[in-house]
Design a protein around this motif. Structure first.
Motif, PDB file in Angstrom:
ATOM      1  N   THR A 143       0.851  -1.186   0.000  1.00  0.00           N
ATOM      2  CA  THR A 143       0.000   0.000   0.000  1.00  0.00           C
ATOM      3  C   THR A 143       0.887   1.236   0.000  1.00  0.00           C
ATOM      4  O   THR A 143       2.110   1.133   0.125  1.00  0.00           O
ATOM      5  CB  THR A 143      -0.956   0.011   1.217  1.00  0.00           C
ATOM      6  OG1 THR A 143      -1.933   1.052   1.041  1.00  0.00           O
ATOM      7  CG2 THR A 143      -0.203   0.217   2.518  1.00  0.00           C
ATOM      8  N   THR A 144       0.281   2.402  -0.148  1.00  0.00           N
ATOM      9  CA  THR A 144       1.027   3.660  -0.115  1.00  0.00           C
ATOM     10  C   THR A 144       0.323   4.648   0.804  1.00  0.00           C
ATOM     11  O   THR A 144      -0.898   4.582   1.006  1.00  0.00           O
ATOM     12  CB  THR A 144       1.136   4.296  -1.513  1.00  0.00           C
ATOM     13  OG1 THR A 144      -0.179   4.510  -2.032  1.00  0.00           O
ATOM     14  CG2 THR A 144       1.913   3.402  -2.465  1.00  0.00           C
ATOM     15  N   ILE A 145       1.113   5.554   1.362  1.00  0.00           N
ATOM     16  CA  ILE A 145       0.593   6.673   2.144  1.00  0.00           C
ATOM     17  C   ILE A 145       1.188   7.941   1.540  1.00  0.00           C
ATOM     18  O   ILE A 145       2.406   8.126   1.544  1.00  0.00           O
ATOM     19  CB  ILE A 145       0.968   6.568   3.633  1.00  0.00           C
ATOM     20  CG1 ILE A 145       0.343   5.304   4.247  1.00  0.00           C
ATOM     21  CG2 ILE A 145       0.494   7.797   4.395  1.00  0.00           C
ATOM     22  CD1 ILE A 145       1.323   4.346   4.813  1.00  0.00           C
ATOM     23  N   GLU A 151      -1.955  12.663   3.436  1.00  0.00           N
ATOM     24  CA  GLU A 151      -3.065  11.703   3.402  1.00  0.00           C
ATOM     25  C   GLU A 151      -3.371  11.174   4.795  1.00  0.00           C
ATOM     26  O   GLU A 151      -2.473  10.956   5.609  1.00  0.00           O
ATOM     27  CB  GLU A 151      -2.710  10.541   2.471  1.00  0.00           C
ATOM     28  CG  GLU A 151      -3.882   9.661   2.102  1.00  0.00           C
ATOM     29  CD  GLU A 151      -3.549   8.651   1.021  1.00  0.00           C
ATOM     30  OE1 GLU A 151      -4.409   8.404   0.162  1.00  0.00           O
ATOM     31  OE2 GLU A 151      -2.420   8.111   1.011  1.00  0.00           O
ATOM     32  N   LYS A 152      -4.664  10.986   5.043  1.00  0.00           N
ATOM     33  CA  LYS A 152      -5.119  10.384   6.287  1.00  0.00           C
ATOM     34  C   LYS A 152      -5.589   8.968   5.987  1.00  0.00           C
ATOM     35  O   LYS A 152      -6.612   8.782   5.313  1.00  0.00           O
ATOM     36  CB  LYS A 152      -6.265  11.201   6.902  1.00  0.00           C
ATOM     37  CG  LYS A 152      -5.816  12.348   7.777  1.00  0.00           C
ATOM     38  CD  LYS A 152      -5.113  13.459   7.041  1.00  0.00           C
ATOM     39  CE  LYS A 152      -6.064  14.264   6.190  1.00  0.00           C
ATOM     40  NZ  LYS A 152      -5.377  15.416   5.505  1.00  0.00           N
ATOM     41  N   VAL A 153      -4.823   7.978   6.454  1.00  0.00           N
ATOM     42  CA  VAL A 153      -5.126   6.576   6.196  1.00  0.00           C
ATOM     43  C   VAL A 153      -5.606   5.940   7.503  1.00  0.00           C
ATOM     44  O   VAL A 153      -4.911   6.012   8.519  1.00  0.00           O
ATOM     45  CB  VAL A 153      -3.884   5.821   5.662  1.00  0.00           C
ATOM     46  CG1 VAL A 153      -4.210   4.343   5.457  1.00  0.00           C
ATOM     47  CG2 VAL A 153      -3.405   6.453   4.355  1.00  0.00           C
ATOM     48  N   SER A 177       0.031  14.291   7.723  1.00  0.00           N
ATOM     49  CA  SER A 177      -0.049  12.915   7.227  1.00  0.00           C
ATOM     50  C   SER A 177      -0.272  11.999   8.425  1.00  0.00           C
ATOM     51  O   SER A 177       0.420  12.121   9.438  1.00  0.00           O
ATOM     52  CB  SER A 177       1.241  12.529   6.504  1.00  0.00           C
ATOM     53  OG  SER A 177       1.561  13.462   5.496  1.00  0.00           O
ATOM     54  N   VAL A 217      -1.501   7.864   9.859  1.00  0.00           N
ATOM     55  CA  VAL A 217      -1.982   6.488   9.736  1.00  0.00           C
ATOM     56  C   VAL A 217      -2.575   6.129  11.095  1.00  0.00           C
ATOM     57  O   VAL A 217      -1.883   6.208  12.116  1.00  0.00           O
ATOM     58  CB  VAL A 217      -0.861   5.493   9.367  1.00  0.00           C
ATOM     59  CG1 VAL A 217      -1.456   4.094   9.170  1.00  0.00           C
ATOM     60  CG2 VAL A 217      -0.126   5.939   8.111  1.00  0.00           C
TER      61      VAL A 217
END
Length: 240
Positions: free
Chosen positions: A22-24, A28-30, A188, A190
């Motif tokens: 996967t990528t972040i 980005e808010k994952v 950013s 996760v």
């Protein structure tokens, strides 16, 4: 910002992560969701190599930090980590908890570290608790302090490992509010969480894991309104 390629993690014969890719992206808010024991927290800990991957690659800023030859401490300083259980130093007051790492690891002066720590405490509504000790704070206050402590290192990305799961229900909101503010400011992130409302509201991408595998990933609308896999449908039926 982070690219994960075929990440595997085993503890003996127990294969906890199986070929996660996967990528972040920057900003980005994952949000990572899934049943207990699905490998979510192990995945998060592998992202900053608190757990060494068994195989695979984790590129952070173009560097494969899963490579054992890399000085992980240099890169880990750029990743803020917030745990379930606060991990504040009980023998230090709040301000000392916040300034010890920036002064020792980043070389900031005590005055500089203190000024920035007080700014952040003001933002989360806890400036008046700077001289208190962790034992004098509620669970929600401790978790907000833990978030501030990570922010004091000026991280490029924040990793949250079920940050509200150890809190009384009435304290969950105050911690989620701080995280929502961070998200709104473009941090950013996760986040491993069971808070589906937070995932719907804040996430740019939701990742669903089960039995060590990444089953499905997409926007909140794709995951919650149009799940593709039967496993995700079953999970959502139970939690929503």
């Amino acid at each position: 910002m982070i690219e994960v390629v075929n990440l595997c993690k085993s503890f003996g014969d127990n294969h906890v992560l199986k070929n996660i890719t996967t990528t972040i992206k920057k900003g980005e808010k994952v949000v990572v969701i899934g049943p207990s024991g699905s490998g979510k927290s192990t995945f998060l800990r592998c992202l900053n190599c608190m757990e060494d991957p068994t195989s695979g690659n984790i590129f952070f800023g173009g560097v494969d930090i899963a490579d054992m030859k890399v000085d992980i401490n240099i890169h880990r300083q750029k990743m803020g980590m917030v745990f379930q259980h606060f991990n504040l130093f009980p023998n230090m007051n709040i301000l000392k908890n916040l300034t010890i790492a920036p002064t020792r690891l980043l070389g900031k002066s005590n005055d500089e570290a203190t000024e920035y720590a007080m700014e952040l405490l003001e933002r989360v509504g806890l400036a008046d608790r700077a001289t208190a000790f962790p034992s004098q704070l509620s669970g929600g206050q401790k978790q907000r302090i833990a978030i501030v402590r990570a922010l004091c290192m000026n991280p490029k990305i924040m990793l949250f490992d079920e940050p509200t799961s150890a809190l009384d229900p009435e304290m969950v909101g105050e911690v989620l509010d701080v995280m929502k503010e961070l998200a709104a400011q473009g941090m950013s992130m996760v986040v491993v969480t069971h808070e589906m409302g937070f995932a719907r509201e804040v996430a740019d991408k939701v990742v669903f894991m089960d039995a060590g595998q990444l089953i499905e990933q997409g926007t909140p609308e794709q995951i919650f309104e149009h799940p593709q896999s039967e496993r995700l449908k079953t999970f959502l039926d139970k939690v929503i």
